[in-house]
Structure formats: structure tokens, C-alpha cells
Enzyme design. Structure first.
Site, PDB file in Angstrom:
ATOM      1  N   GLN A   1       0.787  -1.226   0.000  1.00 47.83           N
ATOM      2  CA  GLN A   1       0.000   0.000   0.000  1.00 47.83           C
ATOM      3  C   GLN A   1       0.829   1.290   0.000  1.00 47.83           C
ATOM      4  O   GLN A   1       0.403   2.288  -0.594  1.00 47.83           O
ATOM      5  CB  GLN A   1      -0.982  -0.012   1.170  1.00 47.83           C
ATOM      6  CG  GLN A   1      -1.991  -1.137   1.059  1.00 47.83           C
ATOM      7  CD  GLN A   1      -3.024  -1.130   2.162  1.00 47.83           C
ATOM      8  OE1 GLN A   1      -3.524  -0.091   2.558  1.00 47.83           O
ATOM      9  NE2 GLN A   1      -3.338  -2.312   2.664  1.00 47.83           N
TER      10      GLN A   1
ATOM     11  N   VAL B   1     -13.294 -14.125   7.569  1.00 50.13           N
ATOM     12  CA  VAL B   1     -13.862 -14.415   8.889  1.00 50.13           C
ATOM     13  C   VAL B   1     -14.998 -13.438   9.142  1.00 50.13           C
ATOM     14  O   VAL B   1     -14.818 -12.223   9.085  1.00 50.13           O
ATOM     15  CB  VAL B   1     -12.789 -14.305   9.989  1.00 50.13           C
ATOM     16  CG1 VAL B   1     -13.441 -14.387  11.375  1.00 50.13           C
ATOM     17  CG2 VAL B   1     -11.740 -15.394   9.828  1.00 50.13           C
TER      18      VAL B   1
ATOM     19  N   CYS C   1      -1.073   5.460   7.665  1.00 49.37           N
ATOM     20  CA  CYS C   1      -0.047   6.431   7.290  1.00 49.37           C
ATOM     21  C   CYS C   1      -0.588   7.844   7.079  1.00 49.37           C
ATOM     22  O   CYS C   1      -0.893   8.257   5.959  1.00 49.37           O
ATOM     23  CB  CYS C   1       0.679   5.989   6.038  1.00 49.37           C
ATOM     24  SG  CYS C   1       2.154   7.003   5.715  1.00 49.37           S
TER      25      CYS C   1
ATOM     26  N   ASP D   1      -2.635  -2.361  11.702  1.00 47.96           N
ATOM     27  CA  ASP D   1      -3.452  -1.160  11.873  1.00 47.96           C
ATOM     28  C   ASP D   1      -4.703  -1.364  12.718  1.00 47.96           C
ATOM     29  O   ASP D   1      -5.290  -0.390  13.200  1.00 47.96           O
ATOM     30  CB  ASP D   1      -3.876  -0.627  10.496  1.00 47.96           C
ATOM     31  CG  ASP D   1      -2.699  -0.223   9.632  1.00 47.96           C
ATOM     32  OD1 ASP D   1      -1.601  -0.031  10.183  1.00 47.96           O
ATOM     33  OD2 ASP D   1      -2.871  -0.105   8.401  1.00 47.96           O
TER      34      ASP D   1
ATOM     35  N   THR E   1       1.581   2.484  10.378  1.00 50.76           N
ATOM     36  CA  THR E   1       2.474   2.432   9.223  1.00 50.76           C
ATOM     37  C   THR E   1       3.035   1.032   9.044  1.00 50.76           C
ATOM     38  O   THR E   1       3.042   0.222   9.971  1.00 50.76           O
ATOM     39  CB  THR E   1       3.647   3.418   9.389  1.00 50.76           C
ATOM     40  OG1 THR E   1       4.486   2.968  10.475  1.00 50.76           O
ATOM     41  CG2 THR E   1       3.160   4.827   9.679  1.00 50.76           C
TER      42      THR E   1
ATOM     43  N   CYS F   1       7.485   7.386   8.946  1.00 54.33           N
ATOM     44  CA  CYS F   1       6.726   7.952   7.838  1.00 54.33           C
ATOM     45  C   CYS F   1       7.684   8.694   6.917  1.00 54.33           C
ATOM     46  O   CYS F   1       8.132   9.793   7.244  1.00 54.33           O
ATOM     47  CB  CYS F   1       5.647   8.900   8.362  1.00 54.33           C
ATOM     48  SG  CYS F   1       4.578   9.542   7.053  1.00 54.33           S
TER      49      CYS F   1
END
Length: 434
Positions: free
Chosen positions: A68, A103, A188, A320, A329, A363
Site C-alpha cells: 500500500q 472471517v 499512514c 493497523d 504504518t 513515515c
């Protein structure tokens, strides 16, 4: 019939087992990993080297694995979209069972989960790594605008719209360009600014910048959560003539413009010619429904140091979806998976978990097509830098680290469970750094 890799499909459910095939209504395993993103792949790889082939099940519905952080580079035309993803089967360890399903119900009291296809999975230990989802519906009119190729609205927080971001930047003819950041925490936070600085630099290089007014509208009270880097980023914004507006949360898109609500509850509408939106995000609804596992906000309730669940000792989490107060991140995941590996092994051996996660996050903020800032920090928003120089200053080296080094680390080291973060490097080149 000789088949090297077999696939049996039952409704929506595919169970892939490399070498030997097993599929049934009820599955049993020693370790269940829910989620096949960065954290899930890393955990599966780490334990695939320690447990038997039948011991690990990964539940992940997607056939595609995305890196990502590369979406920002796709949105700025630096990388091609095809570089941001690979087949899921190519990034998972070969000696685990992959159930290509989702799930939909967690039952931690009985050490069971249920899938969309109706299967039941019984586990001894579970690692939850389901990440966050984009809540487009929390901004009225956003999904429709994203799907409209002529709207000028995009986001680099989705594989479906990051290429549209690049098209919008290239085709921008001038006017008001607005970049937003929401009140809810998400993946992020710096990415919302990266694409803005890159758009600014692109328009400068193509003699369009004088035609644009750029606004950064953030629901926060600062441009960045760590003061050291916030000071540098404000300097960048001022030098680029970017207007920064605080305490503005995007709530609706209309024909007139983007509607924001400020901290006093007042609505403010900003007209735009280009709009880049950072959508609100939250853990998947299927996890949020399990009140035994999550906080009131819907995040997996783990100890911020050990990453062990506060109530169920056989459950850990990475990524996350955690309740930990760190920045969301990929860099955070690298250290979290190392901590979970050590602590889960201790629990399996009936020992107390002793490894601690310090809240590390990083970051890399690209500020142009040639320079960047690398923010690194731990809990309490304390800078924790790897290099023996001030990483809050724009440097060409940091641009190349973001665009070349980090993708290599991700594909070759992180998701294969061989990257614990830059801690060892830091001890050598910057042992007293802050």
C-alpha cells in the site's frame, strides 16, 4: 491424476494447500492468522519456519497482495500500478494452509472463528491482522465522486483510485486543489501530505503552479503529530504557498464544493477543481462486532507493549487494527511482528511474554520528486531516528530510500518475516540518536 497444486472450491470458499490438499467444514490448527496483509504474511512466514505444515492456517479473501505505501508513488506517476501488487499465493509461505475466505464471526471464548462460506476453524492460538477499511459512506457523496472519472476527486488510499489521482494531477488546468485529512486515525497519516507536495512539485515542473491555489484541510490541530517534523513540514508548506487549515473535517461533497465541519460545529464549503480525500477508516465490521475482542472504538484490545490481548492470552494482534496509540504504518508492523513472534512462542511454552513494542513508527514524507523527510518516532511522539543526521530536513537520500530501498525491503524481507525494523542498523550508525 497428478496435481501439484490442488484447489477445491466450495461456494465462495477456496482452500489452498501447497503440496497436499485439505478441505472440510471444520478446520483445526495450532496457529490461525486472520488477514494476509503485511502483518499476516510476516507472522505466517515467521512461524512457518517453526511449526509443522499442518499447524498454520491463514484466512484471507483477496487473491491480490498490495504494497500500500506504493500507492502514493503511483498517484504521483513515479511508479506503475503493476509494481504495487503481487498474487497472494506468491507472498504466502508454501507450507501453510491458505483459506481464501473471510472471517465473519469471532468466538474467542471457544477458540473458534466462522467464515463467510460457513466453515468453522478451531485454533489454539490466533493472531489478528485484518487492517483497516476505508469508510467512504461517512462522507456523503464521496463514493459517487470517486467512481465518476470526471469529478476531479480521488484518493491514494485505495488501489481502485490511486491511478485516478495521477490522471487528475496530470490533467489539472488550474484552480483550487484541496487535500484533506479526517478526524479518525488511519493508515499512514503522512500520505495525505506526500501526494500534495508531489502534486505541487509536478505543477511547478510543468509551469502550472501559478494557476493553482493549494489548501490542506486537516481535522487535526497540527500538520503532523510529532512536533519536530511538524515544524519542518510547516516550513515546507509556507515555502510552497500552501494554505493549511486546521480542525476541518470533510463530511459531504455537493455540486457547490466540499463541505467541512469545524471544531465549533460550523459548516464551511470549499469549492474545488481537484480534491484528494483521505477517507475515514476503521477496523472491519466483522471484528468490531466481537465485543469480547475490541475496545469501544472497535480496535483489537491488546497490551500496548506485549501486543497480547488484554483478556484472551492466546490471542495477539499486529498492524493497523490494534488499539495501540502508535502511528499506523508498515514500519510499525515490522517491529510488531518481531515482538509477537517472541511473545507468542513464550506463551506456547507456558512462559510469560517479555518482548516489548516501543511504539515505533516511521513515515517517509516525500516533499518533491527529488527530496524527502523521514519521520521516525516511538510512543509519546518521541523522535527515534536511524541515521546520524537530522531527518527532519529535506534530503535527496531520503527520497531514494522511500522509492527504491523500502520497496525492496518490503518484498524481500518484511513479508517474508526477516525484517525486524532498523534497530540493528541504528545501534551501529546512530547509537545515541534521538
Amino acid at each position: 491424476m497428478n496435481i501439484k497444486i490442488k484447489q477445491l472450491i466450495y461456494g465462495a470458499n477456496t482452500v489452498r494447500r501447497y503440496g497436499v490438499q485439505a478441505c472440510s467444514t471444520t478446520h483445526r490448527c495450532k496457529l490461525l492468522v486472520v488477514g494476509g496483509g503485511t502483518g499476516g504474511c510476516s507472522i505466517a512466514a515467521r512461524f512457518a519456519r517453526k511449526l509443522r505444515p499442518d499447524d498454520i492456517i491463514v484466512v484471507e479473501p483477496s487473491k491480490v497482495h498490495y504494497y500500500q505505501p506504493l500507492f502514493t508513488l503511483v498517484g504521483a506517476g513515479i511508479k506503475k500500478f503493476k509494481e504495487s501488487h503481487r498474487p497472494q499465493c506468491s507472498v504466502l509461505p508454501k507450507n501453510i494452509r491458505w483459506i481464501q475466505d473471510q472471517v465473519v464471526e469471532f468466538d474467542p471464548c471457544n477458540c473458534v472463528v466462522h467464515t463467510c462460506a460457513g466453515d468453522k476453524i478451531c485454533y489454539e492460538y490466533m493472531v489478528v491482522a485484518v487492517g483497516l477499511e476505508n469508510d467512504y459512506d461517512k462522507i456523503t457523496g464521496l463514493k459517487e465522486a470517486l467512481d465518476d472519472p470526471k469529478s476531479g476527486v480521488s484518493t491514494i488510499y485505495s488501489p481502485h483510485y490511486c491511478e485516478k489521482t495521477w490522471n487528475n494531477i496530470k490533467c489539472f488546468r488550474g484552480g483550487h486543489a484541496v487535500f484533506t485529512f479526517p478526524t479518525t486515525s488511519g493508515k499512514c497519516s503522512g500520505a495525505a501530505q506526500k501526494i500534495m507536495y508531489l502534486a505541487d512539485d509536478y505543477w511547478r515542473r510543468h509551469k502550472k503552479r501559478h494557476l493553482a491555489n493549494i489548501t490542506y484541510a486537516t481535522a487535526g490541530k497540527a500538520i503532523f503529530g510529532v512536533e519536530k517534523y511538524a515544524t519542518s513540514l510547516m516550513r515546507v508548506a509556507d515555502n510552497r504557498r500552501i494554505a493549511v487549515n486546521y480542525c476541518l473535517d470533510l463530511v459531504e461533497l455537493t455540486k457547490i464544493g466540499a463541505v467541512f465541519v469545524d471544531d465549533a460545529g460550523r459548516t464551511i464549503t470549499l469549492p474545488y477543481n481537484l480534491l484528494h480525500v483521505t477517507p475515514p477508516m476503521s477496523p472491519p465490521a466483522d471484528l468490531r462486532r466481537c465485543t469480547e475482542l475490541v475496545t469501544d472504538a472497535g480496535y483489537l484490545h491488546v497490551d500496548p507493549r506485549s501486543l497480547q490481548h488484554q483478556r484472551f492470552g492466546n490471542v495477539f494482534g499486529v498492524g493497523d487494527c490494534l488499539s495501540t496509540p502508535n502511528s499506523k504504518t508498515a514500519a510499525a508492523v515490522s517491529q510488531q511482528t518481531a515482538v509477537v513472534e517472541k511473545n507468542l512462542i513464550s506463551v506456547m511454552q507456558s512462559k510469560e511474554p517479555k518482548a516489548e513494542y516501543n511504539g515505533y513508527g516511521a513515515c517517509p514524507l516525500l516533499t518533491s520528486y527529488s527530496k524527502g523527510i523521514l519521520a521516525e518516532f516511538i510512543y509519546d511522539k518521541k523522535p527515534f531516528e536511524t541515521f546520524p543526521f537530522d531527518q527532519s530536513k529535506e534530503r535527496r537520500l531520503l527520497y531514494h530510500i522511500k522509492t527504491k530501498v523500502f520497496p525492496y525491503i518490503y518484498w524481500k524481507r518484511m513479508i517474508t518475516g526477516k525484517w525486524d525494523g532498523p534497530g540493528k542498523i541504528r545501534k551501529i550508525i546512530n547509537p545515541f540518536g534521538k
